[in-house]
Design an enzyme around this catalytic site. Structure first.
Site, PDB file in Angstrom:
ATOM      1  N   TRP A 226       1.075   5.630  -1.797  1.00  0.00           N
ATOM      2  CA  TRP A 226       0.731   6.581  -2.847  1.00  0.00           C
ATOM      3  C   TRP A 226       1.739   6.617  -3.982  1.00  0.00           C
ATOM      4  CZ3 TRP A 226      -2.329  11.424  -3.418  1.00  0.00           C
ATOM      5  CH2 TRP A 226      -3.606  11.279  -2.883  1.00  0.00           C
TER       6      TRP A 226
ATOM      7  N   TYR B 278       0.822  -1.203   0.000  1.00  0.00           N
ATOM      8  CA  TYR B 278       0.000   0.000   0.000  1.00  0.00           C
ATOM      9  C   TYR B 278       0.856   1.252   0.000  1.00  0.00           C
ATOM     10  CZ  TYR B 278      -3.356   3.548   1.230  1.00  0.00           C
ATOM     11  OH  TYR B 278      -4.139   4.670   1.206  1.00  0.00           O
TER      12      TYR B 278
HETATM   13  N1  LIG Z   1      -2.232   8.676  12.212  1.00  0.00           N
HETATM   14  C1  LIG Z   1      -2.593   8.703  10.936  1.00  0.00           C
HETATM   15  N2  LIG Z   1      -2.016   7.852  10.058  1.00  0.00           N
HETATM   16  C2  LIG Z   1      -2.371   7.893   8.766  1.00  0.00           C
HETATM   17  C3  LIG Z   1      -3.345   8.795   8.305  1.00  0.00           C
HETATM   18  C4  LIG Z   1      -3.958   9.663   9.243  1.00  0.00           C
HETATM   19  O1  LIG Z   1      -4.843  10.469   8.900  1.00  0.00           O
HETATM   20  N3  LIG Z   1      -3.537   9.602  10.546  1.00  0.00           N
HETATM   21  N4  LIG Z   1      -3.686   8.814   6.973  1.00  0.00           N
HETATM   22  C5  LIG Z   1      -3.522   7.564   6.250  1.00  0.00           C
HETATM   23  C6  LIG Z   1      -3.709   7.775   4.821  1.00  0.00           C
HETATM   24  S1  LIG Z   1      -5.195   8.500   4.362  1.00  0.00           S
HETATM   25  C7  LIG Z   1      -2.821   7.361   3.896  1.00  0.00           C
HETATM   26  S2  LIG Z   1      -3.267   7.444   2.237  1.00  0.00           S
HETATM   27  C8  LIG Z   1      -1.522   6.781   4.270  1.00  0.00           C
HETATM   28  C9  LIG Z   1      -0.373   7.205   3.336  1.00  0.00           C
HETATM   29  O2  LIG Z   1       0.672   6.329   3.467  1.00  0.00           O
HETATM   30  P1  LIG Z   1       1.729   6.087   2.281  1.00  0.00           P
HETATM   31  O3  LIG Z   1       1.049   6.213   0.965  1.00  0.00           O
HETATM   32  O4  LIG Z   1       2.453   4.835   2.575  1.00  0.00           O
HETATM   33  O5  LIG Z   1       2.687   7.337   2.494  1.00  0.00           O
HETATM   34  P2  LIG Z   1       3.737   8.036   1.536  1.00  0.00           P
HETATM   35  O6  LIG Z   1       4.570   8.904   2.408  1.00  0.00           O
HETATM   36  O7  LIG Z   1       3.040   8.698   0.404  1.00  0.00           O
HETATM   37  O8  LIG Z   1       4.643   6.825   1.029  1.00  0.00           O
HETATM   38  C10 LIG Z   1       4.992   6.628  -0.282  1.00  0.00           C
HETATM   39  C11 LIG Z   1       6.423   6.086  -0.335  1.00  0.00           C
HETATM   40  O9  LIG Z   1       6.684   5.680  -1.665  1.00  0.00           O
HETATM   41  C12 LIG Z   1       7.957   6.171  -2.070  1.00  0.00           C
HETATM   42  N5  LIG Z   1       7.883   6.335  -3.542  1.00  0.00           N
HETATM   43  C13 LIG Z   1       7.370   7.369  -4.232  1.00  0.00           C
HETATM   44  N6  LIG Z   1       7.452   7.136  -5.552  1.00  0.00           N
HETATM   45  C14 LIG Z   1       8.023   5.931  -5.709  1.00  0.00           C
HETATM   46  C15 LIG Z   1       8.390   5.161  -6.854  1.00  0.00           C
HETATM   47  O10 LIG Z   1       8.179   5.543  -7.989  1.00  0.00           O
HETATM   48  N7  LIG Z   1       8.954   3.938  -6.617  1.00  0.00           N
HETATM   49  C16 LIG Z   1       9.198   3.480  -5.356  1.00  0.00           C
HETATM   50  N8  LIG Z   1       9.751   2.273  -5.241  1.00  0.00           N
HETATM   51  N9  LIG Z   1       8.893   4.211  -4.262  1.00  0.00           N
HETATM   52  C17 LIG Z   1       8.305   5.412  -4.434  1.00  0.00           C
HETATM   53  C18 LIG Z   1       8.133   7.468  -1.323  1.00  0.00           C
HETATM   54  O11 LIG Z   1       9.509   7.810  -1.214  1.00  0.00           O
HETATM   55  C19 LIG Z   1       7.463   7.136   0.020  1.00  0.00           C
HETATM   56  O12 LIG Z   1       8.384   6.606   0.938  1.00  0.00           O
HETATM   57  O13 LIG Z   1      -1.207   7.154   5.611  1.00  0.00           O
HETATM   58  C20 LIG Z   1      -2.232   6.798   6.535  1.00  0.00           C
HETATM   59  N10 LIG Z   1      -1.773   7.017   7.888  1.00  0.00           N
HETATM   60  N1  LIG Z   2      -1.075  18.455   1.748  1.00  0.00           N
HETATM   61  C1  LIG Z   2      -1.583  17.221   1.806  1.00  0.00           C
HETATM   62  N2  LIG Z   2      -2.790  16.958   1.256  1.00  0.00           N
HETATM   63  C2  LIG Z   2      -3.319  15.720   1.342  1.00  0.00           C
HETATM   64  C3  LIG Z   2      -2.619  14.652   1.954  1.00  0.00           C
HETATM   65  C4  LIG Z   2      -1.353  14.950   2.555  1.00  0.00           C
HETATM   66  O1  LIG Z   2      -0.698  14.077   3.144  1.00  0.00           O
HETATM   67  N3  LIG Z   2      -0.875  16.231   2.447  1.00  0.00           N
HETATM   68  N4  LIG Z   2      -3.152  13.382   1.981  1.00  0.00           N
HETATM   69  C5  LIG Z   2      -4.199  13.078   1.011  1.00  0.00           C
HETATM   70  C6  LIG Z   2      -4.901  11.846   1.389  1.00  0.00           C
HETATM   71  S1  LIG Z   2      -4.125  10.365   1.103  1.00  0.00           S
HETATM   72  C7  LIG Z   2      -6.137  11.839   1.911  1.00  0.00           C
HETATM   73  S2  LIG Z   2      -6.870  10.349   2.304  1.00  0.00           S
HETATM   74  C8  LIG Z   2      -6.872  13.091   2.144  1.00  0.00           C
HETATM   75  C9  LIG Z   2      -7.466  13.038   3.544  1.00  0.00           C
HETATM   76  O2  LIG Z   2      -8.430  13.983   3.754  1.00  0.00           O
HETATM   77  P1  LIG Z   2      -9.087  14.059   5.215  1.00  0.00           P
HETATM   78  O3  LIG Z   2      -9.124  12.731   5.816  1.00  0.00           O
HETATM   79  O4  LIG Z   2     -10.375  14.755   5.089  1.00  0.00           O
HETATM   80  O5  LIG Z   2      -8.004  14.992   5.927  1.00  0.00           O
HETATM   81  P2  LIG Z   2      -7.573  15.341   7.425  1.00  0.00           P
HETATM   82  O6  LIG Z   2      -6.634  16.480   7.254  1.00  0.00           O
HETATM   83  O7  LIG Z   2      -7.092  14.136   8.143  1.00  0.00           O
HETATM   84  O8  LIG Z   2      -8.890  15.817   8.136  1.00  0.00           O
HETATM   85  C10 LIG Z   2      -9.699  16.879   7.639  1.00  0.00           C
HETATM   86  C11 LIG Z   2     -10.237  17.692   8.775  1.00  0.00           C
HETATM   87  O9  LIG Z   2     -11.126  16.894   9.565  1.00  0.00           O
HETATM   88  C12 LIG Z   2     -11.069  17.375  10.899  1.00  0.00           C
HETATM   89  N5  LIG Z   2     -11.524  16.349  11.837  1.00  0.00           N
HETATM   90  C13 LIG Z   2     -10.791  15.362  12.399  1.00  0.00           C
HETATM   91  N6  LIG Z   2     -11.548  14.608  13.224  1.00  0.00           N
HETATM   92  C14 LIG Z   2     -12.789  15.133  13.185  1.00  0.00           C
HETATM   93  C15 LIG Z   2     -14.029  14.790  13.828  1.00  0.00           C
HETATM   94  O10 LIG Z   2     -14.136  13.848  14.601  1.00  0.00           O
HETATM   95  N7  LIG Z   2     -15.109  15.562  13.527  1.00  0.00           N
HETATM   96  C16 LIG Z   2     -15.035  16.615  12.666  1.00  0.00           C
HETATM   97  N8  LIG Z   2     -16.155  17.279  12.410  1.00  0.00           N
HETATM   98  N9  LIG Z   2     -13.876  16.961  12.060  1.00  0.00           N
HETATM   99  C17 LIG Z   2     -12.776  16.234  12.309  1.00  0.00           C
HETATM  100  C18 LIG Z   2      -9.601  17.658  11.081  1.00  0.00           C
HETATM  101  O11 LIG Z   2      -9.414  18.593  12.092  1.00  0.00           O
HETATM  102  C19 LIG Z   2      -9.170  18.164   9.735  1.00  0.00           C
HETATM  103  O12 LIG Z   2      -9.089  19.564   9.709  1.00  0.00           O
HETATM  104  O13 LIG Z   2      -6.014  14.224   2.060  1.00  0.00           O
HETATM  105  C20 LIG Z   2      -5.209  14.206   0.892  1.00  0.00           C
HETATM  106  N10 LIG Z   2      -4.542  15.486   0.793  1.00  0.00           N
HETATM  107 MO   LIG Z   3      -5.228   8.725   2.083  1.00  0.00          MO
END
Ligand SMILES: Nc1nc2c(c(=O)[nH]1)N[C@H]1C(S)=C(S)[C@@H](COP(=O)(O)OP(=O)(O)OC[C@H]3O[C@@H](n4cnc5c(=O)[nH]c(N)nc54)[C@H](O)[C@@H]3O)O[C@H]1N2
Ligand SMILES: Nc1nc2c(c(=O)[nH]1)N[C@H]1C(S)=C(S)[C@@H](COP(=O)(O)OP(=O)(O)OC[C@H]3O[C@@H](n4cnc5c(=O)[nH]c(N)nc54)[C@H](O)[C@@H]3O)O[C@H]1N2
Ligand SMILES: [Mo]
Length: 798
Positions: free
Chosen positions: A134, A132
């Site tokens: 991005w 898993y």
């Molecule tokens: N506590 C907490 N944890 C969370 C979340 C949260 O809201 N709270 N959000 C979750 C969510 S929504 C998501 S989507 C995940 C994201 O989790 P990940 O998608 O695992 O996070 P990234 O940092 O995007 O990791 C991508 C990795 O791929 C590598 N990479 C990029 N391009 C390439 C390539 O072309 N080839 C190879 N081999 N490697 C590459 C980058 O260097 C990086 O280390 O985290 C989750 N974790």
């Molecule tokens: N710059 C940047 N943009 C991103 C990403 C990133 O890593 N960096 N990650 C991308 C990815 S993989 C994803 S999945 C999306 C995620 O998008 P989201 O999951 O929507 O993003 P978050 O920033 O975790 O949360 C959005 C807002 O929800 C509020 N919130 C948290 N808990 C609660 C709650 O219990 N109730 C209410 N009402 N609000 C709450 C938080 O304070 C925050 O401001 O973002 C994407 N966009």
């Molecule tokens: Mo995500």
């Protein structure tokens, strides 16, 4: 506003309009133009982007920087075991052993041999290739797709289902209304909302910080402008969120600071107001929905003796009952759009706020009308609410997987902990497979997973071999047995595209591969050759051949829905395709509303299921047949708050994408003395005698990390905000449990690793109580970007 953000606004304002003949590249957070080349390569804002993101500007420095994986590297004890010099691979030494750098031929021989050994001894179902993550923008070099295709060519692997982004909602919504991937592309557009919506009520804001990205490549950033046009048109905004600053309309808005994790109760109370006041739309509920009577009985308290009144909800949410009552009435009196952030479902019982939102929208009866109804993630990524052309873009085919076993993505630690154990998922009873080899490319589990101290222990004791392809020495790379250096987007050609984004981009190769880095595709091609699967994997094509094939296939699909794309050569020569559709009017569910029999939904009844017989039939105590309020295991109203009185929000970082580029300028400019900032309300900081810049220990029973205080009046009392993405930096790489102080500010040493429910088993990262105190231990310098040690090389000086 941070300096990088001011600088790029200025750059964009100066950039000349017109079709850039420039060399372009696309990243998840935007399109950039190349300036110069080689060591002098830099990027600048894309002239056509009204709100470019500075995140990507750091990419050339990062790509040339000290953290690149430059040569294939093997962990010393693993190599000694593999070469028969040592009885075991000393798995517990993952993260501590030095690496031995070796040549490509030898590295590929070792990986191929190990894959062959594990397949032969334990079968393909012992290989976890979920991988898993991005990865990077670029439809062909998408690393996760490459791993899946490669492992399928070898006879399959244990995959993952769903995502960390949307575990609970992805499983729930097809039962209730429609698959979430379908919903994303049909959100009512910003322009339609500016013209028709009068009241926009959002749970969790519309964070422009998150809309910097689209998976596959944001190209024209729409959210800041979309919100402003709505505000200028007189739309009234209400933000229901523990934080105030997750929306910026350019004007005034109302903030209702809710307790985290309690939104379902608030939504149900608003449903109760509509029902009690006879303000709901019985005709719409009868013609387009099923199961309303079952929900109504629950709202009235007939099933559990508890009427879901505003007074009831006030006690749970701390939003005043009078305001709940009045807001529900305002919604019923005007054209209202409801929105919900994805973070709300990344929690225990995370299905419920989403189901309750759909229930409230159905009762209001505005679904399918211009500007009314609901959205599930305006602001979560750039493309939601866009009205650019919709078609299925270039996608790397992954082949078919001969192994049936899979896990819901966030159950990786449970899988490693208990092979052979049964678990529930979406009406099925499944069993955790017995994993011997983990293969990862394009993800960072030591960023994304919860309760990292637990994962660390399982990671170091269970799998026999861990192979990682990485660009940078991330914590996951440091914890692998074999690390193969991968190229970045700057070092290869590809197509930048995300559904509903305005542009398709010909991504140029702008840098020579750094060190000995190779494309994931090239690595897999050589491995497939060694394992007798070259033809299946490559189909005889090189990278350029694939880029062209993926384009041609997408062009065919686009033509079928009336979108004419030029031939590949024209696209490649032009560098950019504009997919705007002037005059488009996107209104979610307009067809379904007009004629539910002719345009039914994909649910069992073809209608919106406010009560789902199917989900009820699964018999899960933690996800019954309709939206309801159930206490999460941790929240501010629970007795656990006595010991850990702050609710920790680990939201998406505004200066990077997850952990990507944490080591680069934009992210580092936001750190305090090298620590990740933790947001506290002025009241909570004062109560602890803390001021801005103080280093604190953030802890609960699962773990502890250091962070530096940044007070913010935008946070409600009782809530702390520690954004994700700070590279995991434990005091000790041995798995020594919750006492292992993380020195940088990674919230996942604190977060909870349980499934959202038996239905989805989604990630529950946002359900998390902590305590914060001044750090009084020995002075600590964070070392997240230290290189591992290498046999025969002097150690890195961070
Ligand atoms: N506590 C907490 N944890 C969370 C979340 C949260 O809201 N709270 N959000 C979750 C969510 S929504 C998501 S989507 C995940 C994201 O989790 P990940 O998608 O695992 O996070 P990234 O940092 O995007 O990791 C991508 C990795 O791929 C590598 N990479 C990029 N391009 C390439 C390539 O072309 N080839 C190879 N081999 N490697 C590459 C980058 O260097 C990086 O280390 O985290 C989750 N974790
Ligand atoms: N710059 C940047 N943009 C991103 C990403 C990133 O890593 N960096 N990650 C991308 C990815 S993989 C994803 S999945 C999306 C995620 O998008 P989201 O999951 O929507 O993003 P978050 O920033 O975790 O949360 C959005 C807002 O929800 C509020 N919130 C948290 N808990 C609660 C709650 O219990 N109730 C209410 N009402 N609000 C709450 C938080 O304070 C925050 O401001 O973002 C994407 N966009
Ligand atoms: Mo995500």
């Amino acid at each position: 506003m941070n300096k990088p953000y001011e600088d790029i606004q200025e750059q964009a304002a100066q950039a000349a309009a017109g079709l850039p003949q420039a060399r372009l590249t696309a990243m998840h957070w935007g399109v950039y133009e190349a300036v110069g080349s080689g060591d002098a390569l830099s990027l600048r804002a894309f002239a056509r982007d009204p709100a470019p993101s500075p995140i990507g500007l750091s990419m050339p420095d990062a790509a040339r920087g000290p953290l690149r994986v430059r040569r294939p590297a093997v962990r010393q004890s693993w190599l000694a075991w593999k070469e028969g010099r040592q009885a075991g691979a000393a798995r517990a030494r993952r993260g501590q052993d030095p690496f031995v750098e070796i040549g490509w031929e030898r590295a590929l021989d070792l990986v191929a041999d190990e894959l062959a050994r594990v397949r032969q001894a334990h079968g393909n179902a012992s290989i976890f290739g979920g991988s898993y993550g991005w990865s990077s923008a670029g439809r062909f070099h998408h690393a996760q797709s490459q791993v899946h295709r490669f492992l399928n060519a070898l006879g399959g692997y244990v995959r993952h289902a769903d995502s960390y982004s949307l575990g609970a909602a992805r499983v729930l919504l097809p039962h209730v209304v429609a698959p979430i991937d379908e919903l994303f592309t049909i959100h009512t557009s910003w322009d339609v909302m500016a013209r028709h919506t009068r009241l926009f009520v959002t749970f969790g804001g519309v964070p422009a910080k998150n809309a910097q990205v689209s998976s596959g490549g944001a190209t024209e950033h729409l959210v800041p402008g979309g919100l402003r046009r709505m505000a200028e048109a007189g739309v009234r905004f209400v933000n229901i969120s523990p934080v105030r600053d997750d929306i910026d309309t350019g004007g005034e808005f109302e903030w209702l600071p809710i307790r985290p994790g309690t939104d379902a109760a608030l939504l149900l109370a608003m449903c109760h107001v509509l029902l009690a006041g006879n303000l709901h739309d019985p005709a719409f509920l009868a013609s387009h929905c099923v199961g309303f009577e079952r929900v109504a009985a629950y709202l009235r308290g007939e099933t559990d003796g508890v009427p879901k009144t505003p007074a009831w909800a006030e006690r749970i949410t701390e939003v005043p009952a009078a305001r709940i009552e009045a807001l529900a009435r305002e919604m019923a009196a005007t054209r209202t759009m409801l929105n919900i952030a994805w973070s709300l479902q990344r929690s225990h019982h995370g299905e419920q706020p989403f189901w309750a939102l759909v229930t409230l929208a159905a009762m209001l009866g505005q679904i399918g009308l211009p500007g009314g109804g609901f959205g599930v993630g305006y602001g979560a990524t750039n493309m939601i609410g866009s009205d650019n052309a919709k078609f299925s873009g270039p996608t790397m085919p992954q082949g078919s997987n001969a192994v049936a076993d899979f896990i819901p993505v966030a159950r990786i630690a449970d899988m490693l902990a208990a092979p052979g154990t049964p678990f529930d998922y979406n009406g099925k009873r499944l069993t955790y497979p017995d994993i011997r080899l983990i293969y990862w490319a394009g993800g960072n589990p030591f960023h994304h997973h919860q309760d990292l101290n637990r994962l660390l222990g399982l990671w170091q004791s269970k799998p026999e071999t861990i192979v990682v392809h990485e660009q940078f020495w991330t914590p996951t790379a440091k914890l692998a047995d074999i690390v193969l250096p991968a190229t970045t987007t700057l070092e290869r050609e590809d197509i930048g595209y995300a559904s509903r984004e305005r542009y398709m981009v010909a991504m140029r190769q702008l840098l020579a591969p750094q060190g000995e880095a190779r494309d994931d595709y090239a690595i897999f091609t050589d491995l497939a050759t060694r394992l007798g699967a070259r033809e299946t994997f490559t189909e005889g094509l090189d990278a350029r051949g694939w880029v062209q094939r993926l384009y041609d296939e997408a062009r065919g699909r686009a033509a079928k829905v009336g979108v004419a794309l030029p031939g590949f050569d024209t696209f490649w020569q032009q560098g950019l395709l504009d997919l705007q559709q002037p005059g488009a009017e996107v209104v979610m569910f307009a067809d379904f509303r007009a004629d539910p029999a002719a345009s039914p939904l994909g649910t069992p009844s073809g209608r919106i299921e406010l009560f789902s017989e199917r989900i009820a039939g699964f018999g899960y105590a933690d996800c019954p047949g309709h939206a309801c309020w159930m206490e999460p295991v941790e929240w501010l109203g629970s007795s656990k708050a006595a010991e850990h009185p702050l609710h920790l929000l680990s939201d998406q970082p505004f200066t990077k994408l997850h952990s990507q580029l944490d080591h680069a300028a934009c992210s580092r400019a936001n750190k305090i003395k090298g620590f990740e900032p933790i947001g506290l309300s002025p009241q909570d900081a004062q109560a602890r005698g803390l001021a801005d810049g103080d280093v604190v220990r953030v802890f609960n029973a699962r773990g502890a990390c250091l962070a530096a205080v940044r007070t913010s009046a935008a946070l409600r009392a009782g809530v702390a905000r520690l954004s994700t993405g700070a590279w995991f930096d434990p005091t000790d790489w041995r798995a020594c449990g919750p006492g292992n102080l993380e020195k940088h500010g990674n919230p996942n040493v604190l977060s909870l690793d349980i499934g959202a429910s038996s239905l989805s088993q989604g990630c529950s990262a946002q359900t998390c109580l902590v305590q914060v105190e001044r750090y009084t231990g020995p002075a600590v310098v964070p070392t997240p970007y230290a290189l591992p040690t290498f046999v025969g090389k002097p150690p890195d000086q961070p």
